[in-house]
Design a protein around this motif. Structure first.
Motif, PDB file in Angstrom:
ATOM      1  N   MET A 276       0.796  -1.669  -0.263  1.00  0.00           N
ATOM      2  CA  MET A 276       0.056   0.192   0.132  1.00  0.00           C
ATOM      3  C   MET A 276       0.750   1.031  -0.267  1.00  0.00           C
ATOM      4  SD  MET A 276      -2.954   1.028  -0.116  1.00  0.00           S
ATOM      5  CE  MET A 276      -3.827   2.370   0.301  1.00  0.00           C
ATOM      6  N   ASN A 277       1.951   1.608   0.488  1.00  0.00           N
ATOM      7  CA  ASN A 277       3.039   2.140   0.673  1.00  0.00           C
ATOM      8  C   ASN A 277       3.517   2.809   0.043  1.00  0.00           C
ATOM      9  OD1 ASN A 277       2.001   3.014   3.461  1.00  0.00           O
ATOM     10  ND2 ASN A 277       3.708   1.441   4.324  1.00  0.00           N
TER      11      ASN A 277
ATOM     12  N   SER B  80       0.970   3.909  -3.152  1.00  0.00           N
ATOM     13  CA  SER B  80       0.781   5.739  -2.968  1.00  0.00           C
ATOM     14  C   SER B  80       2.259   6.670  -3.249  1.00  0.00           C
ATOM     15  CB  SER B  80       0.342   5.643  -1.162  1.00  0.00           C
ATOM     16  OG  SER B  80      -0.253   5.424  -0.969  1.00  0.00           O
ATOM     17  N   LYS B  81       3.304   5.534  -2.921  1.00  0.00           N
ATOM     18  CA  LYS B  81       4.007   6.580  -3.844  1.00  0.00           C
ATOM     19  C   LYS B  81       4.460   6.517  -4.938  1.00  0.00           C
ATOM     20  CE  LYS B  81       7.912   4.574  -3.318  1.00  0.00           C
ATOM     21  NZ  LYS B  81       9.637   3.190  -3.190  1.00  0.00           N
TER      22      LYS B  81
ATOM     23  N   LEU C   6       1.535   6.415  -7.318  1.00  0.00           N
ATOM     24  CA  LEU C   6       0.957   7.248  -7.705  1.00  0.00           C
ATOM     25  C   LEU C   6       0.993   8.545  -6.865  1.00  0.00           C
ATOM     26  CD1 LEU C   6      -2.294   8.022  -8.851  1.00  0.00           C
ATOM     27  CD2 LEU C   6      -2.596   8.052  -5.777  1.00  0.00           C
ATOM     28  N   MET C   7       1.439   8.799  -6.271  1.00  0.00           N
ATOM     29  CA  MET C   7       2.096  10.886  -5.880  1.00  0.00           C
ATOM     30  C   MET C   7       3.779  11.010  -7.360  1.00  0.00           C
ATOM     31  SD  MET C   7       0.124  11.873  -3.304  1.00  0.00           S
ATOM     32  CE  MET C   7       1.215  13.528  -3.339  1.00  0.00           C
TER      33      MET C   7
ATOM     34  N   ALA D  22      -1.066   2.594 -10.631  1.00  0.00           N
ATOM     35  CA  ALA D  22      -1.198   4.247 -10.703  1.00  0.00           C
ATOM     36  C   ALA D  22      -1.389   4.885 -11.027  1.00  0.00           C
ATOM     37  CB  ALA D  22       0.019   4.272  -9.589  1.00  0.00           C
TER      38      ALA D  22
END
Length: 246
Positions: free
Chosen positions: A1-2, A5-6, A8-9, A97
Motif C-alpha cells: 500500500m505504501n 501511494s508512492k 501514485l504521487m 497507479a
C-alpha cells in the motif's frame, strides 16, 4: 500500500510537469465548452444546461485516449516497466497507479468545468445526490476508454505512433458521438452510425442523469458487447506485450 501511494504521487507530479498533457486534460475540454456554447447557444440558449454531462466527458477521452496511451507507450518503449521489475517493484501495481493518476486528474478537470459552468454560464447545479450519481456513472463509463488507451499504449512501438492513433480516434469519437455536432442535429447515415455507437449511448445515459431525459434510448446489450470486445482486446494486447514478459 505504501508503494502504491508512492507510485501514485510520483505519477501525479509527473503529469503536472507535462504542459501538453495539462492542455489536453484541462485546457482542451474548457476550450471546447466555451466554443460550442458560443456556437450552439445562439439557437439553443439552454445548450449548456442540457449538454454539460456530455461536455464533462471531454476530459475522459482527452486524458485516456490522447494522453494516457502516449505515456504508456513511452514507458513501454523505454522499458520502464521492466526496469521497475528488476528493482523489485510490481510493474502491474505501478500501471494501476498510473491509470489512477489520470483518473484523479479527470476528476479535477471535470470540477473545473463544473465551476466555470456555474459561475460563468449560470448553470443550475442539481442536488448533490444527482451530481454524485453522475460522477459514479462517469467513472464507470470511462473504463472502456482507459482500456483503449492500454490497447494503444502497449500495441504500438513508440509514443509517436500512439499519438498518431490516439488523436484521430479521439476526434472521430467526438464527432460520431454527438460531442461536436449535437445528436439532434445529425441526419442520414451519420445519425444512424451515431445512434449505434456505444459512446453516444453512454453519453445519453449520462445526460439523463442530469436532465432526466435521454438523447436516445441506450441499447445496453450493444454497450456491453462493445465493452466486452474492448476488454478482450486489452487483455490480448497486455498478454502479448513486453509487460507480460519476465
Amino acid at each position: 500500500m505504501n508503494n502504491f501511494s508512492k507510485y501514485l504521487m510520483t505519477e501525479l507530479k509527473l503529469r503536472f510537469r507535462v504542459p501538453i498533457q495539462l492542455f489536453f486534460v484541462f485546457g482542451f475540454p474548457i476550450f471546447l465548452m466555451i466554443a460550442f456554447s458560443v456556437i450552439f447557444a445562439k439557437n439553443n440558449p439552454s445548450y449548456l444546461q442540457e449538454n454539460l454531462g456530455i461536455i464533462m466527458m471531454y476530459a475522459v477521452l482527452s486524458a485516456s485516449i490522447a494522453s494516457l496511451s502516449i505515456e504508456i507507450s513511452k514507458y513501454n518503449a523505454d522499458q520502464y516497466y521492466s526496469m521497475l521489475e528488476r528493482r523489485g517493484a510490481n510493474k502491474y501495481v505501478y500501471l494501476l497507479a498510473q491509470i489512477l493518476g489520470f483518473v484523479l486528474i479527470v476528476f479535477l478537470s471535470s470540477l473545473v468545468i463544473l465551476v466555470i459552468a456555474v459561475f460563468a454560464y449560470h448553470y443550475q447545479l442539481p442536488d448533490f445526490g444527482v451530481v454524485l450519481l453522475y460522477y459514479v456513472k462517469l467513472y464507470l463509463y470511462a473504463i472502456p476508454f482507459f482500456l483503449i488507451s492500454i490497447i494503444i499504449g502497449f500495441g504500438v512501438k513508440n509514443p509517436a505512433i500512439a499519438s498518431s492513433l490516439g488523436l484521430p480516434i479521439m476526434f472521430v469519437s467526438f464527432f460520431l458521438s454527438g460531442m461536436m455536432i449535437p445528436f439532434s442535429q445529425m441526419t442520414g447515415i451519420i445519425r444512424i452510425v451515431s445512434a449505434n455507437f456505444f459512446l453516444t449511448q453512454l453519453l445519453s445515459a449520462l445526460t439523463e442523469t442530469l436532465t432526466h431525459h435521454y438523447l436516445l434510448q441506450p441499447n445496453w446489450l450493444e454497450i456491453l458487447l462493445s465493452v466486452a470486445v474492448i476488454l478482450l482486446l486489452a487483455i490480448h494486447t497486455i498478454r502479448h506485450s513486453s509487460l507480460a514478459k519476465r
